[in-house]
Write an enzyme that holds these catalytic residues in place. Structure first.
Site, PDB file in Angstrom:
ATOM      1  N   HIS A 125      47.677  12.823  59.324  1.00 45.21           N
ATOM      2  CA  HIS A 125      46.330  12.624  58.978  1.00 45.21           C
ATOM      3  C   HIS A 125      46.345  12.807  57.591  1.00 45.21           C
ATOM      4  O   HIS A 125      45.630  13.544  56.885  1.00 45.21           O
ATOM      5  CB  HIS A 125      45.497  13.805  59.616  1.00 45.21           C
ATOM      6  CG  HIS A 125      44.166  13.946  59.634  1.00 45.21           C
ATOM      7  ND1 HIS A 125      43.452  13.014  58.980  1.00 45.21           N
ATOM      8  CD2 HIS A 125      43.082  14.672  60.237  1.00 45.21           C
ATOM      9  CE1 HIS A 125      42.192  13.271  59.081  1.00 45.21           C
ATOM     10  NE2 HIS A 125      41.973  14.024  59.909  1.00 45.21           N
TER      11      HIS A 125
ATOM     12  N   ARG B 240      40.800   6.255  63.992  1.00 43.33           N
ATOM     13  CA  ARG B 240      41.353   7.513  64.741  1.00 43.33           C
ATOM     14  C   ARG B 240      41.883   7.175  65.965  1.00 43.33           C
ATOM     15  O   ARG B 240      40.874   6.349  66.690  1.00 43.33           O
ATOM     16  CB  ARG B 240      40.677   8.662  64.587  1.00 43.33           C
ATOM     17  CG  ARG B 240      41.219   9.903  65.373  1.00 43.33           C
ATOM     18  CD  ARG B 240      40.452  11.201  65.344  1.00 43.33           C
ATOM     19  NE  ARG B 240      40.544  11.588  63.784  1.00 43.33           N
ATOM     20  CZ  ARG B 240      40.000  12.893  63.441  1.00 43.33           C
ATOM     21  NH1 ARG B 240      39.425  13.647  64.469  1.00 43.33           N
ATOM     22  NH2 ARG B 240      40.064  13.273  62.274  1.00 43.33           N
TER      23      ARG B 240
ATOM     24  N   ARG C  15      33.961  15.968  61.173  1.00 44.56           N
ATOM     25  CA  ARG C  15      34.063  15.617  59.710  1.00 44.56           C
ATOM     26  C   ARG C  15      34.767  14.182  59.016  1.00 44.56           C
ATOM     27  O   ARG C  15      34.228  13.681  58.222  1.00 44.56           O
ATOM     28  CB  ARG C  15      35.277  16.737  59.037  1.00 44.56           C
ATOM     29  CG  ARG C  15      34.872  17.990  58.794  1.00 44.56           C
ATOM     30  CD  ARG C  15      35.565  19.278  59.143  1.00 44.56           C
ATOM     31  NE  ARG C  15      36.002  19.177  60.776  1.00 44.56           N
ATOM     32  CZ  ARG C  15      35.188  19.840  61.567  1.00 44.56           C
ATOM     33  NH1 ARG C  15      34.205  20.521  61.225  1.00 44.56           N
ATOM     34  NH2 ARG C  15      35.163  19.785  62.825  1.00 44.56           N
ATOM     35  N   THR C  16      35.596  13.871  59.645  1.00 48.64           N
ATOM     36  CA  THR C  16      36.463  12.660  59.235  1.00 48.64           C
ATOM     37  C   THR C  16      35.737  11.338  59.129  1.00 48.64           C
ATOM     38  O   THR C  16      35.223  10.666  58.326  1.00 48.64           O
ATOM     39  CB  THR C  16      37.763  12.350  60.102  1.00 48.64           C
ATOM     40  OG1 THR C  16      38.619  13.523  59.942  1.00 48.64           O
ATOM     41  CG2 THR C  16      38.607  11.417  59.175  1.00 48.64           C
TER      42      THR C  16
ATOM     43  N   LYS D  46      38.384  -2.264  78.827  1.00 46.85           N
ATOM     44  CA  LYS D  46      38.702  -3.659  79.819  1.00 46.85           C
ATOM     45  C   LYS D  46      40.127  -3.803  79.647  1.00 46.85           C
ATOM     46  O   LYS D  46      40.659  -4.947  80.241  1.00 46.85           O
ATOM     47  CB  LYS D  46      37.743  -4.540  79.366  1.00 46.85           C
ATOM     48  CG  LYS D  46      36.380  -4.353  79.297  1.00 46.85           C
ATOM     49  CD  LYS D  46      35.385  -5.205  78.847  1.00 46.85           C
ATOM     50  CE  LYS D  46      34.130  -5.057  78.284  1.00 46.85           C
ATOM     51  NZ  LYS D  46      33.430  -6.048  77.413  1.00 46.85           N
TER      52      LYS D  46
HETATM   53  N1   CP Z   1      39.643  17.988  60.233  1.00 43.79           N
HETATM   54  C1   CP Z   1      39.251  16.860  60.887  1.00 43.79           C
HETATM   55  O1   CP Z   1      40.026  15.775  61.188  1.00 43.79           O
HETATM   56  O2   CP Z   1      38.313  17.321  61.683  1.00 43.79           O
HETATM   57  P1   CP Z   1      37.411  16.277  62.597  1.00 43.79           P
HETATM   58  O3   CP Z   1      38.356  16.295  63.883  1.00 43.79           O
HETATM   59  O4   CP Z   1      36.043  16.983  62.941  1.00 43.79           O
HETATM   60  O5   CP Z   1      37.320  14.925  62.019  1.00 43.79           O
END
Ligand code: CP
Length: 310
Positions: A135, A107, A56-57, A86
């Site tokens: 998040h 991320r 999603r993100t 590396k």
């Molecule tokens: N909700 C969320 O962060 O989903 P993903 O891990 O698929 O990005």
């Protein structure tokens, strides 16, 4: 014009006025998408740098950039396919990417990694999840969804369920809800994944009411939102600890029958059995609507980061 860099590092940085501006901009983005997108970010480039898995993100950020006419470069598996393997430091990776793009969406596995990245770059960094930390863009879309479903957030009762210790989405959502009046939060978690003390201290400091309990059935009938989360196997120190926490709270038809007719079920997704598929057909199952709202919020956020919004 000398414009202050607009990083998105954590949910505490958003006050209510900022949230209202972002929600208004996101509503406008719904119309932009319906009209087929626009070109306001033509010539701009986003890097998506993901050291952890995502559906999603990452894809909603990439879609958001494309919908606004921008371009995307990146790696969906930076741990293996960037020069991190590396031995390149995160800081050096960010310094390099900063010369190639106008905004970095990252991320990473480590708490505080987005802040480290922001410290060494002249382009905006958006935290798309830093380990078990935060998040913030998920919390934005969660709050946007709640506001859209109820027309308000003030006065709502919200149960957060599942892995509240490692669950970065519940940390960020808690901080964001602290901007609202008269909210009541129920933290419902297995013994070994309770909401962390630092989150509770923040909520105490903001005067937000909350209660910790193990009994979802007891609160299901009185809350407006059940925010279910996955027990994240990958974050536990051992299989034994994971097994102590897993399978305790399942949203199914029986649990749904206890909930108010106007209540909703949210989940940041992915799910791994903690919401039964029989729930999906119920209008109170709002988690797919929630995930779709991520596109609008992220469009608004990128536009803000790149200085083409208020
Ligand atoms: N909700 C969320 O962060 O989903 P993903 O891990 O698929 O990005």
């Amino acid at each position: 014009m000398d414009r202050k860099l607009y990083h998105v590092l954590g949910a505490k940085q958003f006050d209510r006025a900022e949230l209202e501006r972002l929600f208004a901009a996101s509503r406008e983005m719904e119309d932009v998408v319906a009209a087929g997108g626009d070109r306001r970010l033509a010539g701009r480039i986003m890097t998506t740098l993901f050291f952890e898995a995502s559906t999603r993100t990452r894809l909603s950020f990439e879609s958001a950039m494309h919908r606004l006419g921008g371009s995307v470069i990146g790696t969906e598996n930076a741990a293996q396919f960037s020069s991190a393997i590396k031995g390149e430091t995160l800081e050096d990776t960010i310094r390099i990417i900063s010369g190639y793009s106008d905004v970095i969406v990252m991320r990473h596995t480590e708490i505080g990694s987005a802040k480290r990245a922001a410290a060494v770059t002249g382009v905006p960094v958006i935290n798309a999840g830093d380990g078990a930390g935060e998040h913030p863009t998920q919390a934005l879309l969660d709050a946007y969804t709640i506001n859209k479903e109820f027309g308000r957030i003030d006065g709502l009762k919200i149960a957060m369920v599942g892995d509240l210790a490692y669950g970065r989405t519940v940390h960020s959502l808690s901080y964001m809800l602290a901007n609202y009046q008269d909210v009541m939060i129920y933290y419902i978690a297995p013994e070994n994944v309770q909401i962390p003390a630092n989150v509770k201290r923040y909520m105490d400091g903001k005067g937000i009411r909350y209660q910790e309990t193990h009994d979802l059935n007891a609160v299901a009938g009185s809350v407006d939102v059940v925010y279910q989360t996955r027990i994240q196997k990958e974050r536990f120190p051992s299989l034994e600890e994971y097994e102590k926490a897993s399978g305790k709270y399942i949203i199914d038809g029986e649990l749904l029958s206890r909930m108010r007719k106007e209540a909703i079920v949210l989940h940041p997704l992915p799910r791994a059995g903690e919401i039964a598929e029989e729930v999906d057909a119920d209008p109170r199952a709002a988690y797919f609507r929630q995930a779709h709202n991520g596109l609008y919020i992220r469009m608004a956020l990128i536009a803000k980061c790149l200085g083409v919004a208020d």
